[in-house]
Design an enzyme around this catalytic site. Structure first.
Site, PDB file in Angstrom:
ATOM      1  N   ASP A   8     -14.858  11.687 -29.490  1.00 19.46           N
ATOM      2  CA  ASP A   8     -16.243  12.019 -29.091  1.00 19.46           C
ATOM      3  C   ASP A   8     -17.092  10.829 -28.613  1.00 19.46           C
ATOM      4  O   ASP A   8     -18.259  10.699 -29.019  1.00 19.46           O
ATOM      5  CB  ASP A   8     -16.981  12.710 -30.259  1.00 19.46           C
ATOM      6  CG  ASP A   8     -16.341  14.041 -30.674  1.00 19.46           C
ATOM      7  OD1 ASP A   8     -15.308  14.417 -30.099  1.00 19.46           O
ATOM      8  OD2 ASP A   8     -16.882  14.688 -31.590  1.00 19.46           O
ATOM      9  N   HIS A  52     -24.786  27.563 -29.327  1.00 18.68           N
ATOM     10  CA  HIS A  52     -23.970  27.190 -30.488  1.00 18.68           C
ATOM     11  C   HIS A  52     -24.753  27.250 -31.800  1.00 18.68           C
ATOM     12  O   HIS A  52     -25.905  26.808 -31.883  1.00 18.68           O
ATOM     13  CB  HIS A  52     -23.382  25.786 -30.308  1.00 18.68           C
ATOM     14  CG  HIS A  52     -22.258  25.503 -31.237  1.00 18.68           C
ATOM     15  ND1 HIS A  52     -22.394  24.703 -32.339  1.00 18.68           N
ATOM     16  CD2 HIS A  52     -20.990  25.970 -31.248  1.00 18.68           C
ATOM     17  CE1 HIS A  52     -21.239  24.672 -32.979  1.00 18.68           C
ATOM     18  NE2 HIS A  52     -20.375  25.431 -32.343  1.00 18.68           N
ATOM     19  N   LYS A 106     -13.509  20.680 -28.411  1.00 19.92           N
ATOM     20  CA  LYS A 106     -13.747  21.379 -29.676  1.00 19.92           C
ATOM     21  C   LYS A 106     -15.192  21.839 -29.762  1.00 19.92           C
ATOM     22  O   LYS A 106     -16.051  21.332 -29.024  1.00 19.92           O
ATOM     23  CB  LYS A 106     -13.416  20.458 -30.854  1.00 19.92           C
ATOM     24  CG  LYS A 106     -14.289  19.221 -30.907  1.00 19.92           C
ATOM     25  CD  LYS A 106     -13.770  18.235 -31.916  1.00 19.92           C
ATOM     26  CE  LYS A 106     -14.626  17.013 -32.012  1.00 19.92           C
ATOM     27  NZ  LYS A 106     -15.998  17.231 -32.487  1.00 19.92           N
ATOM     28  N   CYS A 151     -17.259  13.349 -37.250  1.00 17.69           N
ATOM     29  CA  CYS A 151     -16.092  13.861 -36.522  1.00 17.69           C
ATOM     30  C   CYS A 151     -14.856  12.981 -36.667  1.00 17.69           C
ATOM     31  O   CYS A 151     -13.738  13.490 -36.741  1.00 17.69           O
ATOM     32  CB  CYS A 151     -16.447  14.110 -35.066  1.00 17.69           C
ATOM     33  SG  CYS A 151     -17.540  15.548 -34.917  1.00 17.69           S
TER      34      CYS A 151
HETATM   35  C1  VGL Z   1     -20.544  15.233 -34.257  1.00 20.91           C
HETATM   36  C2  VGL Z   1     -22.290  16.231 -35.360  1.00 20.91           C
HETATM   37  C3  VGL Z   1     -22.194  17.344 -34.562  1.00 20.91           C
HETATM   38  C4  VGL Z   1     -19.636  14.036 -34.118  1.00 20.91           C
HETATM   39  C5  VGL Z   1     -20.414  16.339 -33.463  1.00 20.91           C
HETATM   40  O1  VGL Z   1     -18.992  13.876 -33.053  1.00 20.91           O
HETATM   41  O2  VGL Z   1     -19.559  13.247 -35.073  1.00 20.91           O
HETATM   42  N1  VGL Z   1     -21.487  15.190 -35.202  1.00 20.91           N
HETATM   43  N2  VGL Z   1     -21.243  17.398 -33.611  1.00 20.91           N
END
Ligand code: VGL
Ligand code: ZN
Length: 201
Positions: A8, A52, A106, A151
């Site tokens: 991410d 979402h 995801k 994540c």
């Molecule tokens: C993430 C919160 C919500 C991350 C993703 O990538 O850590 N954190 N969505």
């Protein structure tokens, strides 16, 4: 197949983004510099529809970072982030992506959040990452990216669950919550996650 999983590294998770991780942009240079030490490099991308369930904006009266009960589990409500196709969902422009052999998206089910790159938070949907890594003969799996305490953490826990080893490259990752991260690192180590610095690769 010494393998790197880049989690991410997207515009919304770096300073100036919708859900900024402090110094999140600092991981980019480190991740770029370590990639050639790996046989296989894959990435994950948080990729939400606008409706979402994790977005506070979809819960009238709720604010970002409030917590709600969702299917009997606690769900943190986030600012809208990584909405499919938007600039915030794109990889950081400085991130070297040429060596990514696959990208696993995801968080696409509007009803369920997905912190891990392997499974959603209710363990209903697989991204296929576990099967991919197994078929490629991946082992010695290293993790980096954002956020280290969300994540990246959940992806590493699922990796252990799948029978892989998990090593966090600490300087190639940053947590959202800096204050509790040293405690969290101890918990990671207790669970069998190795923690190294990029120079130790
Ligand atoms: C993430 C919160 C919500 C991350 C993703 O990538 O850590 N954190 N969505
Ligand atoms: Zn998300």
């Amino acid at each position: 197949m010494k393998t790197l999983v880049v989690v991410d590294v997207q515009n919304d998770f770096v300073p100036g983004g919708a859900l900024e991780v402090p110094s999140g942009d600092k991981v980019v240079e480190v991740i770029n510099s370590v990639q050639d030490k790996f046989d296989l490099v894959v990435a994950t991308q948080d990729w939400h529809p606008a409706n979402h369930v994790s977005f506070a904006s979809n819960h009238p009266g709720k604010k970002p970072f409030e917590r709600i009960d969702l299917y009997g589990e606690e769900q943190v409500l986030w600012p809208d982030h990584c909405v499919q196709g938007t600039p915030g969902a794109m990889f950081h422009p400085g991130l070297a992506t040429d060596r990514f052999s696959a990208i696993f998206r995801k968080g696409m089910n509007p009803e369920v959040d997905s912190y891990s790159g392997f499974y959603d938070n209710r363990r209903m949907i697989s991204t296929g990452l576990a099967g991919y890594l197994k078929e490629k003969g991946a082992h010695d799996i290293y993790f980096c990216g954002l956020a280290a305490d969300i994540c990246v953490l959940y992806t590493m826990l699922d990796a252990l669950h799948e029978g892989f080893s998990a090593t966090l490259i600490e300087d190639a990752s940053r947590p959202l919550d800096i204050k509790s991260f040293s405690k969290l690192k101890k918990q990671m180590a207790d669970k069998g996650i190795k923690i190294i610095k990029s120079r130790g690769l």
